[in-house]
Scaffold this motif. Structure first.
Motif, mmCIF file in Angstrom:
data_model
loop_
_atom_site.group_PDB
_atom_site.id
_atom_site.type_symbol
_atom_site.label_atom_id
_atom_site.label_comp_id
_atom_site.label_asym_id
_atom_site.label_seq_id
_atom_site.Cartn_x
_atom_site.Cartn_y
_atom_site.Cartn_z
ATOM 1 N N TYR A 55 -20.694 -67.474 17.617
ATOM 2 C CA TYR A 55 -19.948 -66.612 16.699
ATOM 3 C C TYR A 55 -18.610 -66.178 17.286
ATOM 4 O O TYR A 55 -18.235 -65.026 17.192
ATOM 5 N N SER A 56 -17.922 -67.126 17.894
ATOM 6 C CA SER A 56 -16.680 -66.737 18.548
ATOM 7 C C SER A 56 -15.507 -66.699 17.575
ATOM 8 O O SER A 56 -14.548 -65.989 17.800
ATOM 9 N N THR A 57 -15.581 -67.475 16.487
ATOM 10 C CA THR A 57 -14.457 -67.485 15.553
ATOM 11 C C THR A 57 -14.834 -66.952 14.185
ATOM 12 O O THR A 57 -13.978 -66.454 13.472
ATOM 13 N N ILE A 58 -16.115 -67.076 13.811
ATOM 14 C CA ILE A 58 -16.554 -66.578 12.509
ATOM 15 C C ILE A 58 -17.706 -65.615 12.731
ATOM 16 O O ILE A 58 -18.618 -65.908 13.494
ATOM 17 N N ALA A 59 -17.626 -64.469 12.023
ATOM 18 C CA ALA A 59 -18.664 -63.457 12.211
ATOM 19 C C ALA A 59 -20.001 -63.967 11.673
ATOM 20 O O ALA A 59 -20.031 -64.774 10.745
#
Lengths: 257, 156
Positions: A141-145
Motif C-alpha cells: 500500500y505504498s502508492t494506493i491506500a
C-alpha cells in the motif's frame, strides 16, 4: 370583371372582396330601381343588372372552388413544414452527438499518440518484472491506500516508526543506545566510588562525533544515528561514486515489513 | 567504535546495500525528514554528499528493490538547498504529510471508481461470464498500469 378575375397578381381574397363589393352595389341598385320605379336616370336596365349579378355570382362560385383548392394546398404545406421542423430537430441532435464524438475521438487519438510515443521512448522490460514490481508496490500500500482505510488507521504510504525500529537502522541505534547506557552506568558507578573528573573527559570524547542537537522537537529522538553515520560517511567519502553492488541480486530485504 | 553490528555492516557489501535501501525508503516519511532537519543533519556536507550518492537507486537495477517510490521523489527534492531549509519547520512537514495522505486516498478512490464503472458497464451490456471477467481483468490491469506509469513518471 373578367380581367379582375383572371388577373394572377391579385390574391384570391382580394378578388372575393371585389366580387362581393360589386354584387353588393348591384343588389342595392336593383333594389333601389325596383323600389323607385318612377326614377328617370337608369344607367342600367334591371335585366342588365340582374345579368351582371348572375355573372358575378358565377365568378364567386369559381373563386370559392379556387379557395377550396388553395386551402388543401395550404394544409399540405403546413404538413410539410411540420416535417421539416422535425427533421431539423433531429439534425441538430445528430450534430451535437457528432460534436461530442469528435471531441472524444480527438482526445482519444491524442492520448493514444502520446502513449505510442511513450512506448517508443520507453526501455522495454519483460512484463513479468513489471507485474511483479506492481504487485510489490500494491501489496504494501505504498502508492494506493487500502480499501478499508479509515482515520486512525496506522498504515501509511511511508515506513512508520515501528517498521523503522525493526530494521537495520533501528537495531544499530538500539545497540548504540544500550552501549551508551552501559557506559553511563559504569561512569556513575565510578563517580560514586572514585569521585574523579576523568570520567567527564571520556564522556566528552564519546560525544565528540555527535552533532550539537537543536532540541526544538517535542518527541525524544527515535534514531540516534550519530555513531554509525560518521563511520558510513567516512567510508563513502573515501570511495568515489556509485559502487556497483553486483552481488545484490538477492530479493528484497527481510528487514522492511 | 566497538559496535559489532556497525563493523559487519561496513565490511559486508550486502549489508551496506541493505542499509542504504532502508535509509532511502525512510526518506518517504516527512516526520523523519523533520527530525533530521531539526538535528542539523542537513547542514553536514558529508550527509548532503551521501544523499547525492543515494540517487543511484533511481537506476533500473536498483529501483526494483524500493517499496516506497515516493521516497525517490523526496530524495530528488532533498538535493535542493531550499527544501532542506524548509524542512526544519514542523508545520511544513505536517502539510507535506497531509498532502501525501490525501493523494494516497485519492488514488484509491479513483481505482474503486474505475472498477465500479467497469462492473456497471459489464452488467448493463448483459454479456456472458467470460467476457465480464475479461473486461474486469483488462480494466483492472489498465488501472494498475496507469498507477505505476504515474509512479514512474513521478520518479523521473
Amino acid at each position: 370583371m373578367a380581367e379582375i378575375v383572371q388577373n394572377t397578381n391579385l390574391g384570391t381574397r382580394r378578388k372575393l372582396e371585389l366580387l362581393l363589393q360589386e354584387m353588393d352595389t348591384i343588389c342595392r341598385e336593383i333594389i333601389s330601381q325596383l323600389y323607385n320605379s318612377s326614377s328617370t336616370n337608369n344607367n342600367f336596365d334591371t335585366q342588365t343588372l340582374v345579368d351582371m349579378f348572375i355573372e358575378r355570382q358565377n365568378y364567386l362560385t369559381q373563386q370559392i372552388h379556387v379557395v377550396r383548392e388553395q386551402q388543401e394546398l395550404e394544409r399540405q404545406l403546413q404538413m410539410k413544414r411540420d416535417e421539416i421542423l422535425k427533421c431539423d430537430r433531429a439534425l441538430r441532435c445528430l450534430q451535437t452527438y457528432l460534436l461530442q464524438a469528435v471531441q472524444v475521438l480527438s482526445s482519444a487519438v491524442y492520448q493514444a499518440r502520446e502513449k505510442l510515443a511513450n512506448i517508443r521512448r520507453a526501455k522495454t522490460f519483460p512484463s513479468e518484472t513489471i507485474i511483479r514490481y506492481a504487485h510489490q508496490l500494491a501489496s504494501c500500500y505504498s502508492t494506493i491506500a487500502p480499501d478499508n482505510w479509515q482515520q486512525g488507521d496506522i498504515r501509511r504510504p511511508y515506513p512508520t516508526n515501528i517498521a523503522m525500529n525493526r530494521g537495520l537502522l533501528g537495531r544499530i541505534s538500539e545497540q548504540t543506545l544500550q552501549q551508551q547506557q552501559q557506559q553511563q552506568q559504569q561512569m556513575n558507578i565510578q563517580n560514586s566510588t572514585i569521585n574523579s573528573t576523568t570520567v567527564v573527559n571520556t564522556s566528552t570524547t564519546q560525544n565528540a562525533s555527535s552533532y550539537t542537537p537543536v532540541t526544538t522537537a517535542v518527541r525524544p529522538p527515535k534514531h540516534d544515528t550519530t555513531s554509525f553515520a560518521s563511520d558510513i560517511f567516512s567510508t563513502l567519502n573515501e570511495e568515489t561514486n556509485a559502487t556497483n553492488c553486483s552481488s545484490s541480486d538477492t530479493d528484497s530485504d527481510d528487514d522492511l515489513l | 567504535m566497538n559496535d559489532d553490528l556497525i563493523q559487519t555492516v561496513v565490511n559486508d557489501d550486502r549489508q551496506r546495500f541493505l542499509l542504504d535501501l532502508e535509509f532511502v525508503q525512510t526518506l518517504a516519511n516527512p516526520q523523519y525528514l523533520n527530525f533530521l532537519a531539526q538535528r542539523n543533519y542537513f547542514k553536514n556536507p558529508a550527509f548532503i554528499n551521501y544523499l547525492k550518492y543515494l540517487l543511484y537507486f533511481k537506476e533500473d537495477n536498483y529501483i526494483k528493490y524500493v517499496h516506497y517510490p515516493q521516497a525517490l521523489y523526496f530524495l530528488d527534492l532533498l538535493q535542493r538547498e531550499q527544501f532542506r531549509q524548509e524542512l526544519v519547520n514542523a508545520n511544513y512537514c505536517r502539510y507535506i504529510e497531509d498532502q501525501q495522505l490525501l493523494a494516497w486516498q485519492r488514488l484509491q478512490r479513483r481505482k474503486s471508481q474505475l472498477l465500479n464503472s467497469a462492473v456497471g458497464i459489464s452488467t448493463a451490456t448483459n454479456s456472458n461470464n467470460n467476457e465480464v471477467e475479461g473486461t474486469n481483468a483488462q480494466l483492472s490491469a489498465n488501472a494498475i498500469s496507469t498507477s505505476t506509469t504515474a509512479n514512474n513518471t513521478q520518479i523521473r
